[in-house]
Design a protein around this motif. Structure first.
Motif: not given
Length: 420
Positions: A261-267, A269-273, A403-411, A414-420
């Protein structure tokens, strides 16, 4: 809104973990030992910050302000390495917003330059300036803020009206008080609050220097108290330690969930991209001090620490023991070798950002529109983080988990959602 990135994995048998149950117990013990050491280092450096803040308030000068800022920067390094414990451990995740919430509507706390202030929409408290406002109304209730205490900050101001941008406590509130706003956008330079903002009586700039000093002291005291609480949770008999030691399978899931979750959605996605997509320095993690390069680097290092089962303490000693890497290597040596190599690649990419910033190319400058060099540096790290997440998924499969659920990020998702 973030979406959960579901890691659908091959196989449902728990046979590999059943066979390695004794080894798993050792891995979880190492995980808790690193947590205890990391939070203890965070507490030690926060106590040093409190001492430096005390010197600044007692004798404001350019030198004591520099000393307090240096202590804040030093305190960030061990804390960021603990963030990998956040997502897999509910006790940490519920607590984390008190110490590391961002971004913040800093006008809640102190004066701001209206021309350089980007506040959240529909936040009536975004310009409250409690330092200049000893009495105010909150949710129809009259608040007496004549004395600024840790309790006022934590129980009244922090996330007031249920708005996450009303960050009143933690590292970033203290950072704002020490540096002030960074009004440089994507140009060079961090915040530049004058030391005279803490002068009592004649010579005070910014107004209300006594209350600003009181807020800084109270916020720093509160940070120390919050870290004491979390350290106790990971010591013998602590609730966070017990939750994973008494159920090593749950501990294993906590390790993997935190890493992914830190690797993918948080860092990534949300913190960088996200910041790069928006070209927005307001999305910079340590935006007042221009310390984001270090925050990103130590987050990445923390992920690698828990996989390798090794943490280098601030006193130079090393906490190490049986690791998740050891466990994965038994079931699939190729997956382990691949993940270790990818973790190294990520740390190297984050180190390149850190080196560039330390040589004058700050992270907010990397976010500037049209900065090909900045985009290349940031996206190299983003891509490495995403790549290693796929191998964290492979490690989950190698261990026989379904199965393990990791945090995601629209960035990312779903990049289009970032600008909606």
């Amino acid at each position: 809104m973030n979406r959960l990135f579901a890691a659908a994995l091959l196989g449902t048998s728990l046979t590999p973990m059943t066979a390695l149950a004794a080894d798993l117990a050792g891995v979880v013990q190492t995980y808790t030992a690193i947590a205890e050491a990391g939070y203890e280092d965070s507490l030690i450096t926060a106590q040093a910050l409190r001492d430096a803040v005390g010197k600044l308030v007692a004798a404001p000068s350019a030198e004591t302000l520099v000393g307090a800022r240096a202590a804040w920067l030093a305190a960030r390094d061990p804390y960021q390495q603990t963030e990998v414990y956040r997502f897999g451990n509910a006790i940490v995740d519920d607590w984390e917003g008190r110490v590391n919430a961002w971004p913040l509507d800093e006008g809640l706390i102190d004066y701001v330059d209206a021309n350089g202030y980007v506040q959240s929409s529909d936040n009536e408290l975004a310009t409250l300036n409690v330092i200049a406002t000893p009495e105010f109304t909150l949710s129809g209730k009259q608040i007496d803020a004549r004395e600024i205490t840790p309790e006022l900050i934590s129980e009244v101001l922090h996330e007031a009206d249920g708005i996450e941008a009303n960050v009143a406590s933690g590292y970033h509130a203290i950072e704002f008080l020490l540096w002030g706003q960074d009004l440089n956008g994507t140009g060079p330079g961090a915040g530049d609050r004058p030391w005279t903002d803490f002068v009592q009586g004649d010579g005070c700039t910014g107004g209300n220097c006594d209350r600003r000093s009181a807020y800084l002291v109270a916020a720093t005291d509160l940070l120390v108290t919050d870290l004491e609480e979390m350290l106790a949770n990971w010591q013998d008999g602590g609730a966070a330690r017990a939750a994973v030691v008494e159920d090593p399978q749950a501990g294993l899931l906590a390790i993997l969930t935190g890493m992914g979750s830190l690797s993918y959605g948080e860092q990534a996605g949300e913190r960088m991209k996200l910041g790069l997509m928006l070209n927005d320095p307001e999305e910079e993690h340590d935006c007042f001090s221009d310390n984001t390069h270090n925050s990103h680097y130590y987050d990445g290092l923390g992920i690698r620490n828990v996989y390798l089962g090794s943490y280098s303490r601030i006193d130079g000693t090393v906490v190490a023991g049986p690791s998740l890497s050891d466990l994965v290597a038994v079931t699939d040596a190729d997956v382990d070798a691949r993940l270790k190599a990818e973790l190294d690649t990520t740390v190297e990419a984050l180190a390149a950002i850190k080196a560039a910033a330390e040589n004058g190319f700050a992270y907010d400058q990397m976010l500037a529109p049209g900065s090909a060099e900045g985009e290349a540096l940031i996206m190299s790290a983003v891509d490495a983080l995403v790549t290693q997440t796929a191998s964290i998924e492979r490690a989950v499969a190698a261990l026989g988990l379904s199965k393990v659920d990791f945090e995601g990020s629209d960035s990312l998702d779903n990049p289009e959602a970032v600008f909606q």
